[in-house]
Design a protein around this motif. Structure first.
Motif, mmCIF file in Angstrom:
data_model
loop_
_atom_site.group_PDB
_atom_site.id
_atom_site.type_symbol
_atom_site.label_atom_id
_atom_site.label_comp_id
_atom_site.label_asym_id
_atom_site.label_seq_id
_atom_site.Cartn_x
_atom_site.Cartn_y
_atom_site.Cartn_z
ATOM 1 N N ILE A 30 0.851 -1.192 0.000
ATOM 2 C CA ILE A 30 0.000 0.000 0.000
ATOM 3 C C ILE A 30 0.884 1.238 0.000
ATOM 4 C CG2 ILE A 30 -1.672 1.297 1.360
ATOM 5 C CD1 ILE A 30 -2.809 -1.372 2.288
ATOM 6 N N ALA A 31 1.917 1.181 0.827
ATOM 7 C CA ALA A 31 2.835 2.320 0.894
ATOM 8 C C ALA A 31 3.450 2.588 -0.472
ATOM 9 C CB ALA A 31 3.928 2.040 1.918
ATOM 10 N N LEU A 32 3.814 1.500 -1.142
ATOM 11 C CA LEU A 32 4.418 1.638 -2.467
ATOM 12 C C LEU A 32 3.477 2.345 -3.427
ATOM 13 C CD1 LEU A 32 6.559 0.853 -4.573
ATOM 14 C CD2 LEU A 32 5.409 -1.334 -4.787
ATOM 15 N N LEU A 33 2.209 1.936 -3.378
ATOM 16 C CA LEU A 33 1.242 2.546 -4.283
ATOM 17 C C LEU A 33 1.026 4.009 -3.942
ATOM 18 C CD1 LEU A 33 -1.297 -0.371 -4.606
ATOM 19 C CD2 LEU A 33 0.174 0.546 -6.377
ATOM 20 N N TYR A 34 0.929 4.279 -2.649
ATOM 21 C CA TYR A 34 0.766 5.675 -2.223
ATOM 22 C C TYR A 34 1.954 6.497 -2.706
ATOM 23 C CZ TYR A 34 -3.304 5.449 0.863
ATOM 24 O OH TYR A 34 -4.561 5.354 1.344
ATOM 25 N N ASN A 35 3.113 5.919 -2.562
ATOM 26 C CA ASN A 35 4.334 6.622 -2.935
ATOM 27 C C ASN A 35 4.311 6.955 -4.423
ATOM 28 O OD1 ASN A 35 6.728 7.769 -2.364
ATOM 29 N ND2 ASN A 35 7.698 5.916 -1.575
ATOM 30 N N ASN A 36 3.896 5.976 -5.225
ATOM 31 C CA ASN A 36 3.833 6.210 -6.663
ATOM 32 C C ASN A 36 2.796 7.264 -7.009
ATOM 33 O OD1 ASN A 36 5.702 4.276 -6.738
ATOM 34 N ND2 ASN A 36 4.554 2.801 -7.960
ATOM 35 N N ARG A 37 1.654 7.183 -6.281
ATOM 36 C CA ARG A 37 0.621 8.173 -6.574
ATOM 37 C C ARG A 37 1.120 9.562 -6.187
ATOM 38 N NH1 ARG A 37 -5.381 7.633 -4.222
ATOM 39 N NH2 ARG A 37 -4.434 8.716 -2.485
ATOM 40 N N ALA A 38 1.899 9.605 -5.110
ATOM 41 C CA ALA A 38 2.464 10.893 -4.691
ATOM 42 C C ALA A 38 3.320 11.473 -5.810
ATOM 43 C CB ALA A 38 3.289 10.708 -3.434
ATOM 44 N N CYS A 86 2.165 11.198 0.721
ATOM 45 C CA CYS A 86 3.454 10.978 1.387
ATOM 46 C C CYS A 86 3.244 10.718 2.866
ATOM 47 C CB CYS A 86 4.365 12.183 1.193
ATOM 48 S SG CYS A 86 4.906 12.372 -0.493
ATOM 49 N N ASN A 87 2.307 11.470 3.467
ATOM 50 C CA ASN A 87 2.028 11.243 4.886
ATOM 51 C C ASN A 87 1.609 9.803 5.110
ATOM 52 O OD1 ASN A 87 2.665 13.786 5.653
ATOM 53 N ND2 ASN A 87 0.560 14.564 5.535
ATOM 54 N N GLU A 88 0.736 9.301 4.205
ATOM 55 C CA GLU A 88 0.294 7.906 4.332
ATOM 56 C C GLU A 88 1.499 6.969 4.308
ATOM 57 O OE1 GLU A 88 -2.568 6.439 4.814
ATOM 58 O OE2 GLU A 88 -3.737 8.293 4.948
ATOM 59 N N VAL A 89 2.379 7.215 3.321
ATOM 60 C CA VAL A 89 3.554 6.352 3.182
ATOM 61 C C VAL A 89 4.369 6.381 4.467
ATOM 62 C CG1 VAL A 89 5.683 5.939 1.924
ATOM 63 C CG2 VAL A 89 3.671 6.726 0.708
ATOM 64 N N LEU A 90 4.568 7.607 4.982
ATOM 65 C CA LEU A 90 5.430 7.741 6.154
ATOM 66 C C LEU A 90 4.802 7.080 7.361
ATOM 67 C CD1 LEU A 90 6.694 11.349 5.580
ATOM 68 C CD2 LEU A 90 7.972 9.241 5.352
ATOM 69 N N ILE A 91 3.464 7.102 7.421
ATOM 70 C CA ILE A 91 2.806 6.407 8.529
ATOM 71 C C ILE A 91 3.028 4.907 8.393
ATOM 72 C CG2 ILE A 91 0.558 5.803 9.471
ATOM 73 C CD1 ILE A 91 -0.290 8.698 8.814
ATOM 74 N N LEU A 92 2.894 4.430 7.144
ATOM 75 C CA LEU A 92 2.978 2.983 6.936
ATOM 76 C C LEU A 92 4.412 2.483 7.024
ATOM 77 C CD1 LEU A 92 0.460 2.736 4.016
ATOM 78 C CD2 LEU A 92 0.217 1.601 6.212
ATOM 79 N N LYS A 93 5.331 3.267 6.481
ATOM 80 C CA LYS A 93 6.675 2.709 6.301
ATOM 81 C C LYS A 93 7.764 3.388 7.102
ATOM 82 C CE LYS A 93 8.804 1.464 2.588
ATOM 83 N NZ LYS A 93 9.246 1.680 1.214
#
Lengths: 881, 356
Positions: A464-472, A488-495
């Motif tokens: 999920i983080a990967l996808l969020y990161n790509n969408r970012a 990015c916030n989502e990614v940072l929360i997840l990863k």
């Protein structure tokens, strides 16, 4: 124009006619000379100005001869402000950074005793147009002068050829030819009297010369220069380059041993592996060569060169097993040459691969090596880094894999459906359709979320983080900064600390002109991975904006790096997830800690103790419970002659592990340096209890005991002297120097409190080495505070100020009133000396640090001393801090 | 038009106009400062020290002396002392302690203007004793050791009865061990002479037809490798001085540049095969020398040098007047300072030199 039409020639040149200034004629013309003339005629503008025809003609000429002189154009001046903003920024910042660096490098290394050859004997050479060296009877003057040179070099040949010239020129040349000409350069550079910085400069320049010689195919010379560089500073890069020079000279044994050394320093250096494989193949060590090659191919599966040699080696292996050794070695060599010629020269030290061997602690015998080429000389900062190219989602996966190599459970595979959507998203991204790509990623996210809901046992958070990161990344490209930040916030929360996400968020913040947040993000990314250039450049760029907005105190408006770093600790719903995340965070922290510690260890090996201290301090902040950081930092402090800080660190370490031998041993060393022999002996005894075989502890114990005895003796003697004013006999003492100094000291403490001006100056200047603060202290101890200005006279230097500050700190350690007062007295009376202001003005940054540390200590000791806070502040002002 | 981005760019970073004529400029080693030498309108000398800040030039020190300066060098000073040696319009050679702006060594070296000065043995460049060489309008080339105040340690003068030639340029080279050292001098009639200081002999001479404005070895502290000679009428020559043929001497190539006097040749301290030439029309050209596949060939049993080729990397016209002084920073790749007769000094940055 009429004239032109009549005689058919153009105005600009006689050879060029008007009908030549034509597209078709130019297309058909195959004479490069003529084309160049046409181009010149066109450019002269005498027959009119035809920009398209000019560029057409240029293209034609370029196609025929890309280096044609006719294509040279004079460029107007380019100023920094004419450049695109980011390039200008890179240049301006590069200069600024370099200036700071060179400023801090210009410390006070004082050098003595260079051995300079004597002054040349005065001679006059009369050499006009008719040189006296030439033979007047020769026919032509030019040949004469060359003949002389020929004499110099080709004595024998010329003797036969020019028999009649000989008697006249012989007396001139004989002395030259008789003296043995030392044509060779020594393999080592005489480093006596060179400061550390000079050694570094020399080592770099010798390596540069080696590279130049290598490029001009002069491998013998290259070898000499590399050896010279290595004799000054054993860096892996120079040794690796020398290995290549050996290979070119077909000196396989030496090449192999050089590669061995490089691999000891940098076990992951693939170039060295490859070179060793080449050398080993020639030495017929096929099996070892194969090992090296498979190591390389393991790391870089697509390394064609490695696979080529491997093929050869394997062929040879099978051949040699069938007994056809001579054949095999011949084919082997052929291949080798092909391989080496494609090998490129290494001009910079290779980027450090992360170490395989993770040292638990730095060994006690650290080689103090000079650091490899400083960035000053590299000038890498002139290069421009395009800021967007590297953030594409295509490489997210690789980063992903590289960042978490130690995750115990590999993240589950993405469901096929999601993967499909993701890949088409990636394609769209690569083709520049960012908005569409973002939509696809959203779709992928939704599908994956649904999958995750269905099977909660699989942890899809990474995906999920990967996808969020790509969408970012897509949002960033489109310019939707808010959405990018949210992703990015989502990614940072997840990863946790994902550098890509941090950098993307930083860009988004930067676009929104929220420079503070952008700066913090760039910095956080940097703390995770120092090598990210985007983060560095970004931080610099944003910092300069902030400086423009907030003035020089812009840093104070930042709310602290920690905030952003820990932002991903937001509370979440499920406890399970929380625990997972904690674990992951722990791992990330662990990795960060390891890399910082390794950085520290490398710095120690290079001898950059101050930098090492920084690394260890950072690693301590991350994992406060790791003892290794404390003991390592203590070692650095010991090397930097800061025994008090060393003791503090050791005590911390011992608090955490009461049986840590290293900590105890180092504390003992520090105590010994502070002459607190009792504490030192206590610690050493403890060490020996735990480890009775520890040899260095035994040695240290002996030294400390001796020193303690001496100390006692000296005290007694001084007491004696008090009662009896005769010269003191301390002949029992062994150390000659000590004897002298102590004699002087005891004599002066008791008999003659003031020191003569000349004596003080001589004693001060004679001290060796220049950082032996304790020796300086002994001299200064004999001087009453009020006499300092007149003794120092006008000889105040920055070195003196720093030494005084260090001495003051020594006094402060005791914490007794008299000592503290003396510390203050030393610093305040030094400021009254002549030329003090001048010297203080030119203090370098590290020097200032020393001085301000001393004044800080003074401030801390306000209670004990009889001076006020205002006094201390005054000091700060006089020392220009 | 596609612009090749991997090419070096010559970028004028900082500019400053002065109220006096500037003749020479030199970086102070190990610092972000440089010194300019020149002449005030009333004929007095000017030494100014500047420091570069990110976006401006700051005058740190200035000093006015009785006689105008023509040239200067740090090359015979230690890295610690960083004393500047200067040559002035009246033939005086001085060594300056820039910290106090006082001269520590003065000698009336020549009877007329010192046109050129060079040093070796300092700054960690060149083995052997630190020495200075001066070339003057009085025709003499003199070598100095600052430990011997009254007389030069070597003197290359025209023979009696010979017409004096104005010496415009001098350069040290070949200082790869403590004994070897040579001096190359260029004269107004196009003569180029190479003197061997160890044997005190004339090693080589040639004539390039036009007055020699500048001679420079690619490096001073290696066995002599390449020599670049620039002259009036927009020509310069590159000699491969590694191999000397008994008859044809050194192999060379000649290149036209600037369409006017080529005032200076300055090799990059970090890479001997790159150099900048400056022109009388205020233009700068950056060149790269490329070695031939084989530098030496055998001809009737005698080795003969083979010349390579030059690659024209970049140019920029920074002024309308001749650029008479240029110095590469020894500490920062690509940074250089120039002075020109429009009374302006400029700090330039040449990018991407490490990728050439």
């Amino acid at each position: 124009m009429a004239a032109t039409l009549f005689n058919g020639t153009s105005n600009s040149s006689n050879d060029i006619t008007i009908d030549m200034l034509d597209y078709q004629y130019i297309d058909n013309c195959s004479n490069i000379k003529e084309l160049e003339k046409i181009l010149r005629a066109l450019r002269s503008g005498k027959d009119g100005y035809y920009p398209h025809l000019i560029s057409h003609c240029e293209d034609k000429v370029r196609g025929m001869n890309p280096t044609s002189k006719a294509l040279r154009k004079l460029n107007p001046i380019t100023r920094t402000k004419d450049l695109p903003a980011d390039e200008a920024e890179v240049i301006t910042n590069g200069i600024g950074e370099w200036k700071n660096e060179i400023h801090s490098n210009a410390s006070d290394d004082q050098v003595n005793g260079c051995n300079i050859p004597p002054v040349r004997q005065t001679t006059t050479l009369k050499a006009g147009t008719k040189s006296t060296v030439t033979n007047p009877s020769s026919k032509s003057q030019r040949i004469r002068s060359y003949d002389y040179k020929a004499w110099d070099k080709f004595d024998a040949d010329k003797e036969c050829e020019n028999a009649e010239k000989q008697p006249q020129e012989k007396p001139r040349t004989t002395p030259t030819s008789k003296i043995h000409r030392n044509k060779k350069m020594s393999d080592k550079v005489d480093a006596t009297g060179l400061s550390e910085y000079e050694m570094l400069v020399r080592a770099t320049s010798e390596k540069d010369k080696g590279n130049e010689a290598f490029k001009s195919a002069d491998f013998e010379a290259a070898l000499t220069y590399y050896s010279r560089s290595i004799s000054l500073s054993r860096t892996a890069a120079s040794i690796n380059n020398r290995a290549l020079a050996y290979i070119r000279l077909q000196r396989w044994k030496e090449a192999e041993s050089d590669c061995n050394e490089v691999l000891q320093l940098e076990p992951d250096n693939l170039k060295a592996r490859l070179r060793r494989a080449t050398a080993r193949k020639e030495l017929l060590k096929y099996i070892e060569a194969k090992n090296d090659l498979s190591f390389v191919l393991d790391k870089e599966p697509h390394n064609t060169r490695a696979s080529k040699i491997l093929e050869e080696v394997e062929q040879n292996l099978s051949k040699s097993s069938s007994g056809d050794a001579s054949q095999s070695s011949r084919t082997g060599r052929k291949m080798m040459i092909a391989e080496v010629s494609s090998d490129e020269e290494e001009t910079d030290p290779p980027t450090a691969n992360h170490c395989e061997i993770k040292e638990k602690d730095v060994p006690d015998t650290v080689q103090s090596e000079v650091a490899p080429i400083s960035a000053t000389v590299n000038g890498d900062d002139t290069e421009k880094v395009s800021k967007d190219d590297k953030v594409g989602p295509g490489d997210v996966e690789t980063t992903f894999a590289a960042e978490e190599p130690h995750v115990e459970q590999p993240p589950p595979e993405m469901p096929q459906s999601v993967l499909k959507i993701k890949n088409s998203g990636k394609e769209l991204f690569l083709s520049g359709q960012y908005a569409d790509a973002a939509q696809l990623y959203t779709k992928a996210l939704n599908t994956l979320q649904a999958c995750a809901d269905k099977s909660p046992d699989l942890d899809h958070s990474c995906n999920i983080a990967l996808l969020y990161n790509n969408r970012a990344a897509c949002h960033l490209k489109v310019g939707d900064d808010k959405a990018c930040i949210a992703d990015c916030n989502e990614v940072l929360i997840l990863k946790g600390m994902d550098t890509k996400a941090l950098i993307r968020r930083a860009y988004a913040f930067e676009h929104m002109e929220k420079y503070q947040q952008a700066y913090l993000d760039f910095r956080s990314a940097q703390t995770v991975d120092w090598s990210i250039k985007q983060a560095q450049d970004g931080a610099n760029r944003v910092a300069s904006h902030l400086r423009d907005i907030h003035g020089p105190k812009w840093k104070s408006v930042l709310t602290g790096d920690r905030m952003i770093v820990t932002q991903h600790q937001k509370t979440t719903n499920s406890n399970q997830e929380e625990a997972d995340r904690e674990k992951k965070k722990e791992e990330i922290r662990r990795n960060l800690f390891d890399s910082l510690k390794n950085n520290g260890n490398t710095e120690v090996k290079k001898g950059n103790f101050e930098k090492a201290v920084e690394c260890y301090t950072k690693s301590m902040n991350i994992c406060p419970d790791e003892i290794a950081s404390y003991t390592n930092r203590a070692l650095c402090y010991l090397k930097l002659n800061k025994p008090v800080s060393a003791i503090e660190d050791c005590t911390e370490a011992i608090k955490r592990d009461p049986k840590n031998i290293k900590a105890m041993f180092r504390r003992a060393q520090a105590n010994k340096n502070l002459k607190k022999y009792k504490q030192a002996l206590d610690d050493l005894n403890k060490v020996l209890q735990l480890e009775p075989e520890n040899k260095s502890a035994h040695a240290e114990l002996m030294v400390s005991k001796d020193a303690a005895k001496k100390e006692k003796k000296r005290k007694i003697i001084i007491e004696d002297a008090d009662s009896d004013e005769e010269a003191v006999n301390i002949s029992e003492n062994n150390g000659k120097e000590d004897t002298g100094k102590e004699e002087v000291q005891s004599k002066l403490e008791n008999i003659k409190p003031t020191v003569e001006l000349e004596e003080f100056g001589n004693a001060w200047n004679a001290v060796q080495p220049k950082h032996a603060v304790s020796t300086y202290k002994m001299i200064l101890d004999r001087v009453p505070v009020k006499n300092i200005p007149e003794l120092v006279t006008n000889k105040t230097t920055d070195h003196m100020i720093v030494t005084f500050a260090k001495i003051a700190r020594y006094h402060l350690i005791a914490g007794v009133k008299e000592e503290v007062d003396r510390a203050y007295g030393i610093l305040s009376s030094l400021s009254l000396a002549q030329r003090f202001n001048m010297a203080a003005m030119f203090l370098s940054k590290p020097d200032k640090k020393h001085v301000s540390a001393a004044i800080d200590d003074l401030e801390a000791a306000l209670d004990t001393g009889s001076f006020t806070k205002a006094d201390v502040e005054n000091l700060r002002v006089t020392y220009m801090l | 038009q596609p612009v090749k981005m991997d090419k070096p760019q010559i970028i004028t970073h900082l500019e400053k106009g002065m109220n006096h004529t500037l003749y020479d400029c030199k970086w102070i080693p190990r610092s972000a400062r440089f010194v300019t030498l020149g002449s005030h309108p009333r004929g007095t000398g000017a030494i100014n020290v500047f420091e570069i800040n990110q976006r401006e030039l700051q005058l740190v020190k200035e000093c006015e002396t009785p006689t105008s300066f023509k040239c200067g060098t740090f090359a015979a000073s230690s890295l610690q002392a960083r004393n500047l040696a200067t040559g002035d319009f009246k033939g005086k050679l001085s060594v300056w302690d820039l910290e106090n702006m006082k001269s520590t060594f003065d000698v009336d070296a020549h009877s007329e203007i010192i046109n050129a000065i060079d040093g070796v043995g300092g700054l960690g460049i060149g083995e052997g004793a630190p020495e200075l060489v001066t070339g003057s309008r009085d025709g003499a080339v003199k070598v100095w050791d600052v430990r011997q105040k009254d007389a030069p340690v070597a003197c290359m003068v025209p023979e009696e009865g010979e017409g004096k030639r104005d010496c415009w340029s001098v350069a040290f080279g070949d200082a790869y061990n403590s004994e070897e050292r040579c001096v190359c001098a260029g004269y107004d009639n196009g003569d180029v002479k190479m003197f061997d200081l160890r044997t005190m002999s004339l090693k080589w001479e040639t004539n390039v037809k036009n007055g020699v404005c500048c001679v420079e070895f690619d490096r001073k502290d290696i066995p002599k490798n390449k020599l670049v000679v620039s002259s009036l009428e927009g020509k310069f020559k590159v000699f491969d001085v590694r191999t000397q043929h008994p008859k044809s001497g050194f192999a060379s190539l000649s290149e036209n540049a600037h369409k006017s006097t080529v005032w200076l040749v300055r090799h990059l301290p970090q890479n001997r095969d790159l150099f900048m030439t400056t022109g009388g029309s205020g233009s700068l050209s950056l060149w790269k020398y490329e070695y031939p596949p084989k530098r030496v060939k055998e001809e009737d049993g005698v080795s003969k040098g083979v010349i390579g080729s030059l690659q024209y990397l970049q140019n920029s016209t920074i002024s309308t007047q001749p650029v008479c002084g240029l110095d590469w920073s020894p500490d920062k790749l690509g940074l250089c300072v120039t002075v020109s007769f429009d009374q302006a000094l400029r700090v330039l940055i040449v990018t991407k030199l490490n990728r050439v």
